[in-house]
Design an enzyme around this catalytic site. Structure first.
Site, PDB file in Angstrom:
ATOM      1  CB  THR A   1     -78.211  92.820  57.964  1.00  0.00           C
ATOM      2  OG1 THR A   1     -79.511  92.985  57.392  1.00  0.00           O
ATOM      3  CG2 THR A   1     -78.029  91.410  58.477  1.00  0.00           C
ATOM      4  CG  MET A   2     -81.651  97.603  58.453  1.00  0.00           C
ATOM      5  SD  MET A   2     -81.806  97.955  56.690  1.00  0.00           S
ATOM      6  CE  MET A   2     -81.478  96.360  55.972  1.00  0.00           C
ATOM      7  N   PRO A   3     -77.483  99.148  58.041  1.00  0.00           N
ATOM      8  CG  PRO A   3     -77.313 100.757  56.358  1.00  0.00           C
ATOM      9  CD  PRO A   3     -78.080  99.532  56.772  1.00  0.00           C
ATOM     10  CD1 TRP A   4     -76.625 100.560  63.009  1.00  0.00           C
ATOM     11  CD2 TRP A   4     -74.897 100.451  64.412  1.00  0.00           C
ATOM     12  NE1 TRP A   4     -76.981  99.733  64.024  1.00  0.00           N
ATOM     13  CE2 TRP A   4     -75.939  99.643  64.904  1.00  0.00           C
ATOM     14  CE3 TRP A   4     -73.720 100.536  65.127  1.00  0.00           C
ATOM     15  CZ2 TRP A   4     -75.824  98.933  66.090  1.00  0.00           C
ATOM     16  CZ3 TRP A   4     -73.616  99.824  66.309  1.00  0.00           C
ATOM     17  CH2 TRP A   4     -74.663  99.049  66.776  1.00  0.00           C
ATOM     18  CB  ILE A   5     -75.790 106.369  58.621  1.00  0.00           C
ATOM     19  CG1 ILE A   5     -76.677 105.387  57.854  1.00  0.00           C
ATOM     20  CG2 ILE A   5     -75.237 107.467  57.731  1.00  0.00           C
ATOM     21  CD1 ILE A   5     -75.954 104.565  56.822  1.00  0.00           C
TER      22      ILE A   5
END
Length: 97
Positions: free
Chosen positions: A33-37
């Site tokens: 669930t971590m963002p892709w920046i």
């Protein structure tokens, strides 16, 4: 090589070489669930500037989101002045009638 990040959003995953080899089964549900920046920049930044930015953004996400550095994905998109506009005017056309 096509600049997939400026085109059809449905093709981003298929076109980005760093994402094409991504195997989601290798990370936990929490980490997935971590963002892709994505960072859009005017062309001209050095590799060293991008490296330092990537390190700082990664540290901030680790500190504030509780992820591991390995789960942080950052894409730098160098945008030419011909492909960036403010107030309806391309940056490449600034100062022209």
């Amino acid at each position: 090589m096509p600049r997939c990040w400026q085109g059809n959003r449905t093709n981003d995953f298929a076109c980005a070489p760093t994402l094409a080899s991504f195997d989601p089964s290798t990370i936990s549900q929490r980490e997935s669930t971590m963002p892709w920046i994505r960072i859009d920049l005017s062309e001209g930044r050095t590799v060293e500037q991008k490296q330092k930015t990537a390190e700082a953004v990664t540290r901030a996400l680790v500190e504030h989101c509780g992820c591991t550095p390995e789960t942080v994905s950052i894409v730098f998109n160098d945008v030419s002045d011909d492909n960036w506009a403010f107030g309806g005017k391309l940056l490449s056309q600034r100062g022209k009638p």
